[in-house]
Enzyme design. Structure first.
Site, PDB file in Angstrom:
ATOM      1  N   HIS A 162       0.669  -1.358  -0.460  1.00 28.63           N
ATOM      2  CA  HIS A 162      -0.179   0.015  -0.039  1.00 28.63           C
ATOM      3  C   HIS A 162       0.897   1.904  -0.066  1.00 28.63           C
ATOM      4  O   HIS A 162       0.745   2.000  -0.602  1.00 28.63           O
ATOM      5  CB  HIS A 162      -1.194  -0.013   1.303  1.00 28.63           C
ATOM      6  N   SER A 227      -3.737   0.625  -4.642  1.00 28.95           N
ATOM      7  CA  SER A 227      -2.844  -1.241  -3.683  1.00 28.95           C
ATOM      8  C   SER A 227      -4.263  -1.663  -3.389  1.00 28.95           C
ATOM      9  O   SER A 227      -3.407  -3.211  -2.769  1.00 28.95           O
ATOM     10  CB  SER A 227      -2.073   0.021  -2.437  1.00 28.95           C
TER      11      SER A 227
HETATM   12 FE   LIG Z   1      -2.484   5.645   2.654  1.00 30.63          FE
END
Ligand SMILES: [Fe+2]
Length: 299
Positions: A162, A227
């Protein structure tokens, strides 16, 4: 209510230096002793790091690199059909490795020449004021652990995938990096927790979960979407609303589910004008004023 504290696993440490990451009972790695030891060791690196030292390097295992290889290949494929052109161009310029998890200094070395941003280590949650405020100095705090290998396309918490594939690909765009810089400058002007939370919520619905119209299609630019393999396939089912700062800053939402409402910009220029403009101008009184003028009631 938004708070990233709900996302990150709590990290505690004793006076003799023992660091423990407390995974939830639902975490895919919670019953894997080796994974838990790795998480503790990686968190300890960040906790024991001081700013005058070189960035801590994690000695990632082959299994951890394999998770990165799997996920970065899948996300790159998804980005071609779901990410906006600004992110795709930034990702091409950044050229993150696909065969190994990059160290934070590797990310910084690639990112700094593009937009001046560099990465700093985080064990877990960074207090909002420090996390957002450091954007003004070109610093992005990033965790270094990676999700459990049993569920490579899912993570209940922000991991290196992420932080790097989501945020660094966004921070490699000078236009998006300027928005981050404006966020950091705004934090220096804010003294109330209420204003800081409002800023964090607008950030959530823009730089984390923002989408933009592009040539008749809806594309994403938010790091949380970029992500998330699962959410990339789902975000077009969300209810789309035009950018509205007061609504974004006061929305109630559940961070553990796919976002049912997303705020859609008509262009990158509108993101710069409306979102960037808000961060550039905001002070402690802005949220109240915007909420009053939009007729939104809060407690
Ligand atoms: Fe973030």
């Amino acid at each position: 209510m938004f708070t990233e504290a709900q996302l990150y696993s709590p990290v505690t440490h004793t006076s003799d230096g023992d660091v423990t990451v407390h995974l939830s009972d639902e975490h895919p790695g919670v019953r894997d002793r080796h994974y838990r030891d790795r998480r503790n060791a990686i968190a300890a690196l960040a906790l024991h790091h001081t700013p005058d030292e070189p960035l801590p390097r994690v000695d990632y295992t082959d299994a951890e690199h394999e998770v990165w290889r799997t996920v970065s290949a899948e996300l790159a494929r998804e980005h071609r059909t779901h990410a906006c052109a600004e992110v795709l161009a930034a990702a091409e310029a950044l050229a993150l490795p696909t065969d190994h998890i990059p160290q934070l200094d590797e990310v910084s070395t690639a990112l700094e020449p593009l937009t001046g941003f560099r990465y700093a280590p985080a064990a877990g949650l960074v207090p909002l004021r420090q996390f957002f405020g450091s954007f003004g100095r070109g610093v992005f705090h990033s965790t270094q652990y990676i999700r459990h290998h049993s569920a490579p396309l899912y993570t209940p918490e922000p991991d290196a995938i992420h932080e790097i594939i989501g945020h660094a690909n966004q921070l490699a765009s000078p236009r998006f990096a300027a928005v981050y810089t404006a966020v950091g400058a705004a934090v220096d002007r804010l003294s109330t927790d209420r204003a800081l939370k409002f800023l964090a919520d607008v950030f959530w619905f823009s730089m984390e979960f923002g989408v933009v119209r592009e040539q008749g299609d809806i594309r994403c630019y938010g790091a949380g979407l970029l992500s998330s393999y699962g959410e990339l396939g789902e975000f077009r089912s969300a209810q789309l609303r035009p950018l509205h700062i007061a609504a974004m800053g006061s929305a109630q939402y559940d961070i553990t589910r796919y976002q049912p409402i997303l705020y859609c910009a008509d262009s990158i220029a509108e993101i710069e004008d409306v979102i960037g403009g808000f961060f550039t101008d905001m002070d402690d009184d802005t949220p109240e004023r915007l909420l009053r003028s939009s007729g939104i009631r809060t407690r």
